[in-house]
Write a protein that holds these residues in place. Structure first.
Motif, short mmCIF file in Angstrom:
data_model
loop_
_atom_site.label_atom_id
_atom_site.label_comp_id
_atom_site.label_asym_id
_atom_site.label_seq_id
_atom_site.Cartn_x
_atom_site.Cartn_y
_atom_site.Cartn_z
N GLY A 1 -12.85 7.14 8.01
CA GLY A 1 -12.98 7.70 9.34
C GLY A 1 -12.72 6.73 10.46
O GLY A 1 -12.79 7.09 11.64
N MET A 2 -12.40 5.49 10.13
CA MET A 2 -12.11 4.48 11.14
C MET A 2 -10.60 4.37 11.33
O MET A 2 -9.81 4.80 10.49
CB MET A 2 -12.69 3.13 10.72
CG MET A 2 -14.20 3.14 10.57
SD MET A 2 -14.92 1.52 10.17
CE MET A 2 -14.48 1.38 8.43
N MET A 3 -10.20 3.81 12.46
CA MET A 3 -8.78 3.59 12.71
C MET A 3 -8.33 2.39 11.88
O MET A 3 -8.72 1.26 12.13
CB MET A 3 -8.55 3.31 14.20
CG MET A 3 -7.09 3.05 14.55
SD MET A 3 -6.89 2.76 16.32
CE MET A 3 -5.19 2.16 16.35
N GLY A 4 -7.52 2.68 10.85
CA GLY A 4 -7.09 1.59 9.98
C GLY A 4 -6.15 2.07 8.90
O GLY A 4 -5.85 3.26 8.78
N THR A 5 -5.69 1.13 8.09
CA THR A 5 -4.76 1.43 7.00
C THR A 5 -5.04 0.53 5.81
O THR A 5 -5.70 -0.50 5.92
CB THR A 5 -3.29 1.19 7.44
OG1 THR A 5 -3.15 -0.16 7.91
CG2 THR A 5 -2.87 2.16 8.53
N GLY A 6 -4.51 0.96 4.66
CA GLY A 6 -4.56 0.14 3.46
C GLY A 6 -3.15 -0.24 3.05
O GLY A 6 -2.16 0.31 3.55
N PHE A 7 -3.04 -1.18 2.12
CA PHE A 7 -1.72 -1.65 1.71
C PHE A 7 -1.79 -2.24 0.30
O PHE A 7 -2.86 -2.69 -0.16
CB PHE A 7 -1.20 -2.70 2.69
CG PHE A 7 -2.23 -3.76 3.04
CD1 PHE A 7 -2.38 -4.89 2.27
CD2 PHE A 7 -3.05 -3.58 4.15
CE1 PHE A 7 -3.33 -5.85 2.60
CE2 PHE A 7 -4.01 -4.53 4.48
CZ PHE A 7 -4.15 -5.67 3.70
N LEU A 8 -0.67 -2.22 -0.36
CA LEU A 8 -0.53 -2.80 -1.70
C LEU A 8 0.88 -3.34 -1.84
O LEU A 8 1.85 -2.63 -1.55
CB LEU A 8 -0.83 -1.75 -2.77
CG LEU A 8 -0.85 -2.22 -4.22
CD1 LEU A 8 -1.79 -1.33 -5.05
CD2 LEU A 8 0.53 -2.21 -4.85
N TYR A 9 0.99 -4.61 -2.24
CA TYR A 9 2.29 -5.25 -2.45
C TYR A 9 2.37 -5.80 -3.87
O TYR A 9 1.37 -6.29 -4.41
CB TYR A 9 2.51 -6.44 -1.50
CG TYR A 9 2.16 -6.23 -0.06
CD1 TYR A 9 2.42 -5.03 0.59
CD2 TYR A 9 1.56 -7.25 0.67
CE1 TYR A 9 2.10 -4.85 1.93
CE2 TYR A 9 1.24 -7.09 2.02
CZ TYR A 9 1.51 -5.89 2.64
OH TYR A 9 1.19 -5.72 3.95
#
Length: 432
Positions: free
Chosen positions: A220-228
């Motif tokens: 619910g927060m302003m943000g993102t996830g990532f995977l490399y």
């Protein structure tokens, strides 16, 4: 240190190394000061390198730079608690040299980059903190460090000291960074055999995949996830606005644990060994948060200037480009015999405005405020999209027209017709 320099660069990250290298290649006498034990030791460990930016600085970087994998596939996932929907783009064109993007391990790359700067003539001093800028008559004339007799003089100082530039704040060049303008990101590196990574992501040797994630993964927060994908490891993490972490009282590591347990992510890291963890502040205030970036004898580059494109998750290329442009400005002024005054350093801002850096940031200038005030993009819509996809895909004897009506009803009941129209307009405003 009695020796005087043309320029002092504070920081040995992407922006600092780009500036120092460009200055030295331009014939200037350069001192670079880094508070970490080695260049890169204070930086988060996994990242994406954009070839275009580094190629403009070191054209033959591919010959010996420590690169992990070139990226051939981009995935974007919008997630709820148990599923995701999204897009993949994979192209054989990205599998042909010269490659466009690479994954890197920052500590290795930053050490390589700094070595190139030192070979070009830069004097780099590590394990040294710049505590103050020396200001005389309103002009920056050097720095004060935590070393004994640590006042060092120069004609100009470039601040490339990261998202929370205490030097710029202390000198009054910019205000304290606001919690709503900075994200706190946490990353882990999980090690797996190379062949396991290649099998799980359907890639060949040296080929890589990046996954960008949004939705309920940020709670619910302003943000993102990532995977490399790296050669023998996977970098994954999540970042949200500092103000949201404070308001919701969720720790970044709790958020990362939830992410790793997601049924779409857990199988990708199953059986891995986590060896590295790091946290890092990322400026995400965008165009409207950019401070004054030059003055009498000083310039700001990289994260210290809020140069991060949050929509496209681009940071290192903006850091390298701004560091290079700051250095080029000084090289040109030195060659013309002009002083490093504020009036002359204004050329740096002109170069920025003509570059993709400011053009892209200006394009997305409304994004931080709109997304920060409209959390439904991270909560309600991921649920609605997932439910819609599941309703359409599930074969249960219900006709498709009835299913479509159900989907429309769910959207209207959740947001109202006017709410949907308003959200569509807000989203368009954020990215137009």
């Amino acid at each position: 240190m009695a020796e005087r320099f043309d320029v002092i660069v504070v920081g040995a990250g992407m922006a600092g190394n780009a500036a120092a290298y460009t200055l030295a290649k331009g014939g200037l006498k350069v001192l670079q000061i880094e508070r970490g034990e080695t260049p890169g030791s204070k930086n988060v460990q996994g990242a994406i390198l954009y070839a275009d930016a580094i190629e403009k600085i070191i054209p033959d970087f591919r010959d010996d730079a420590p690169l992990e994998r070139h990226l051939i596939e981009q995935r974007v996932w919008v997630m709820d608690d148990a599923s995701y929907m999204g897009t993949h783009y994979r192209s054989e064109d990205f599998n042909k040299p010269p490659y466009n993007r690479y994954t890197i391990i920052r500590v290795h790359f930053d050490q390589w980059f700094n070595k190139k700067a030192r070979e070009a003539g830069v004097l780099t001093i590590c394990e040294t903190t710049v505590t103050d800028l020396l200001i005389e008559g309103g002009k920056v004339v050097g720095v004060r460090t935590d070393r004994k007799g640590g006042e060092i003089r120069a004609d100009a100082v470039i601040l490339a000291d990261g998202a929370n530039s205490r030097l710029a704040v202390k000198a009054g060049f910019q205000p304290e960074i606001k919690p709503e303008n900075v994200a706190l990101a946490v990353k882990e590196i999980h090690f797996l055999p190379q062949e396991t990574i290649e099998a799980r992501f359907n890639i060949g040797e040296d080929e890589g995949v990046v996954i960008e994630m949004a939705g309920k993964i940020s709670a619910g927060m302003m943000g993102t996830g990532f995977l490399y994908t790296n050669k023998e490891s996977i970098t994954l993490g999540v970042g949200c606005m500092l103000s949201d972490f404070k308001e919701q009282k969720v720790t970044p590591y709790e958020l990362l644990d939830r992410m790793k347990a997601h049924p779409s992510i857990a199988p990708l890291i199953a059986g891995s060994e986590m060896k590295e963890y790091a946290a890092h502040l990322i400026p995400e205030g965008g165009y409207n948060a950019i401070p004054q970036v030059y003055g009498e004898g000083w310039m700001i580059a990289g994260d210290a200037g809020q140069f991060v494109n949050g929509i496209h998750r681009e940071g290192s290329n903006l850091a390298m480009t701004t560091g290079m442009l700051a250095a080029q400005t000084l090289v040109e002024l030195k060659a013309a015999g002009k002083p490093f005054s504020a009036a002359n350093l204004a050329e740096y801002k002109k170069k920025l405005d003509d570059s993709f850096v400011m053009k892209d940031l200006k394009k997305y200038r409304r994004m931080p405020e709109i997304f920060h005030k409209n959390k439904q993009f991270f909560t309600t819509y991921p649920d609605l999209l997932s439910k819609a996809a599941q309703t359409l895909i599930r074969v249960d004897g219900v006709d498709k027209k009835t299913k479509e009506k159900e989907i429309r009803k769910n959207f209207v009941e959740s947001r109202s017709l006017f709410g949907l129209i308003g959200d569509a307009f807000k989203f368009w405003r954020a990215v137009e």
